[in-house]
Write a protein that holds these residues in place. Structure first.
Motif, short mmCIF file in Angstrom:
data_model
loop_
_atom_site.label_atom_id
_atom_site.label_comp_id
_atom_site.label_asym_id
_atom_site.label_seq_id
_atom_site.Cartn_x
_atom_site.Cartn_y
_atom_site.Cartn_z
N ALA A 98 -10.32 -11.85 -2.82
CA ALA A 98 -10.30 -11.04 -1.59
C ALA A 98 -9.49 -11.69 -0.48
CB ALA A 98 -11.72 -10.78 -1.11
N ASP A 99 -9.32 -13.01 -0.51
CA ASP A 99 -8.52 -13.67 0.52
C ASP A 99 -7.06 -13.24 0.45
OD1 ASP A 99 -10.79 -15.03 1.24
OD2 ASP A 99 -10.31 -16.81 0.06
N ASN A 100 -6.59 -12.87 -0.73
CA ASN A 100 -5.20 -12.45 -0.90
C ASN A 100 -4.98 -11.00 -0.50
OD1 ASN A 100 -4.73 -15.00 -1.95
ND2 ASN A 100 -5.06 -14.34 -4.05
N PHE A 101 -6.06 -10.21 -0.45
CA PHE A 101 -5.98 -8.83 0.01
C PHE A 101 -6.66 -8.78 1.38
CE2 PHE A 101 -6.31 -8.73 -4.62
CZ PHE A 101 -5.19 -8.00 -4.95
N PHE A 102 -5.90 -8.48 2.40
CA PHE A 102 -6.40 -8.59 3.77
C PHE A 102 -7.59 -7.68 4.06
CE2 PHE A 102 -1.88 -9.81 4.24
CZ PHE A 102 -2.09 -11.12 4.59
N LYS A 130 0.31 3.73 6.13
CA LYS A 130 0.50 2.90 4.93
C LYS A 130 -0.84 2.38 4.41
CE LYS A 130 5.02 2.74 4.60
NZ LYS A 130 5.75 3.20 3.44
N LEU A 131 -1.78 2.08 5.31
CA LEU A 131 -3.12 1.67 4.89
C LEU A 131 -3.82 2.81 4.15
CD1 LEU A 131 -4.31 -0.25 8.08
CD2 LEU A 131 -4.00 -1.23 5.81
N VAL A 132 -3.70 4.02 4.68
CA VAL A 132 -4.30 5.18 4.03
C VAL A 132 -3.65 5.41 2.67
CG1 VAL A 132 -4.61 7.69 4.18
CG2 VAL A 132 -4.97 6.27 6.20
N ASP A 133 -2.32 5.31 2.62
CA ASP A 133 -1.60 5.48 1.35
C ASP A 133 -2.03 4.44 0.32
OD1 ASP A 133 -0.20 7.62 2.34
OD2 ASP A 133 1.62 6.48 2.78
N PHE A 134 -2.24 3.19 0.78
CA PHE A 134 -2.67 2.12 -0.13
C PHE A 134 -4.02 2.44 -0.75
CE2 PHE A 134 -5.37 -1.63 -0.63
CZ PHE A 134 -4.71 -2.25 -1.69
N ILE A 135 -4.97 2.88 0.06
CA ILE A 135 -6.31 3.15 -0.46
C ILE A 135 -6.29 4.33 -1.42
CG2 ILE A 135 -8.63 3.93 0.21
CD1 ILE A 135 -8.26 2.10 2.69
N VAL A 136 -5.55 5.38 -1.09
CA VAL A 136 -5.47 6.54 -1.97
C VAL A 136 -4.75 6.17 -3.28
CG1 VAL A 136 -4.48 8.86 -2.22
CG2 VAL A 136 -5.62 8.21 -0.10
N GLN A 137 -3.69 5.38 -3.17
CA GLN A 137 -2.97 4.93 -4.36
C GLN A 137 -3.86 4.02 -5.22
OE1 GLN A 137 0.27 5.92 -5.04
NE2 GLN A 137 -0.10 5.03 -7.05
N PHE A 138 -4.66 3.18 -4.57
CA PHE A 138 -5.60 2.33 -5.29
C PHE A 138 -6.59 3.17 -6.08
CE2 PHE A 138 -9.69 0.17 -5.55
CZ PHE A 138 -9.32 -1.04 -6.13
N MET A 139 -7.09 4.24 -5.45
CA MET A 139 -8.05 5.12 -6.13
C MET A 139 -7.41 5.80 -7.34
SD MET A 139 -9.95 6.77 -2.85
CE MET A 139 -10.87 7.94 -3.82
N GLU A 140 -6.15 6.17 -7.20
CA GLU A 140 -5.43 6.79 -8.33
C GLU A 140 -5.24 5.78 -9.46
OE1 GLU A 140 -1.71 9.09 -7.98
OE2 GLU A 140 -2.31 9.28 -5.88
N ASP A 141 -4.76 4.60 -9.10
CA ASP A 141 -4.37 3.60 -10.10
C ASP A 141 -5.56 2.97 -10.81
OD1 ASP A 141 -1.78 4.13 -9.47
OD2 ASP A 141 -1.47 2.34 -8.25
#
Length: 168
Positions: A98-102, A130-141
């Motif tokens: 988790a330290d590597n992911f802010f 971009k934060l919102v895109d990251f979380i949505v992309q994470f959910m997809e991936d």
């Protein structure tokens, strides 16, 4: 992206975008302290109503907002025992780093598999969309990753079983 996943992710995206109105807010109790109110929960008036966006009973997102932070907790689809084990191991692997992911929390909220914490400092340093895109992309991936891992495990089990049963 499947046709049933798209409306779910669009609802999550809209809710995240609406909740991400964060600003710097010092503690009302301790002078010169600025802690995420969603974690501390020191004042009820600083917390927003938590929102649960659910695709089904096993796949859901809890979005808790406050004046200076928001916590996103994700429950990932786990259809069978193999997916539960793979999800647990993969989430543990992520949370140990988790330290590597802010924005990743070390410990997930009870009843969810993984949690993110976004503070006003994150929104000042990074683009909100971009934060919102990251979380949505994470959910997809994450669904794709767990499905691929399950297929790999099943293929290896099939090969092992074939090799073992050749002797009989």
């Amino acid at each position: 992206m499947s046709s049933t996943l798209k409306p779910y992710l669009n609802a999550v995206r809209a809710t995240l975008t609406a909740t991400m109105c964060l600003e710097n807010f010092s503690s009302q109790i301790v002078e010169r302290h600025n802690k995420p109110e969603v974690e501390v929960r020191s004042s009820k008036e600083l917390l927003l109503t938590p929102v649960v966006v659910s695709r089904n009973e096993k796949e859901k997102v809890l979005i808790e907002g406050s004046v200076n932070s928001m916590r996103i907790s994700i429950a990932i689809k786990q259809a069978d025992e193999i997916e539960k084990i793979l999800c647990h191991k993969f989430m543990r692997f992520m949370m140990m780093r988790a330290d590597n992911f802010f924005i990743l929390r070390r410990k997930a909220v009870e009843g969810y598999d993984i949690s993110f914490l976004i503070t006003n400092f994150h929104t000042e340093q990074m683009y909100k969309h971009k934060l919102v895109d990251f979380i949505v992309q994470f959910m997809e991936d994450i669904d794709k990753e767990i499905s691929e891992m399950k297929l790999t495990v099943n293929a290896r089990a099939r090969i092992c079983a074939e090799e073992f049963l050749k002797n009989f």
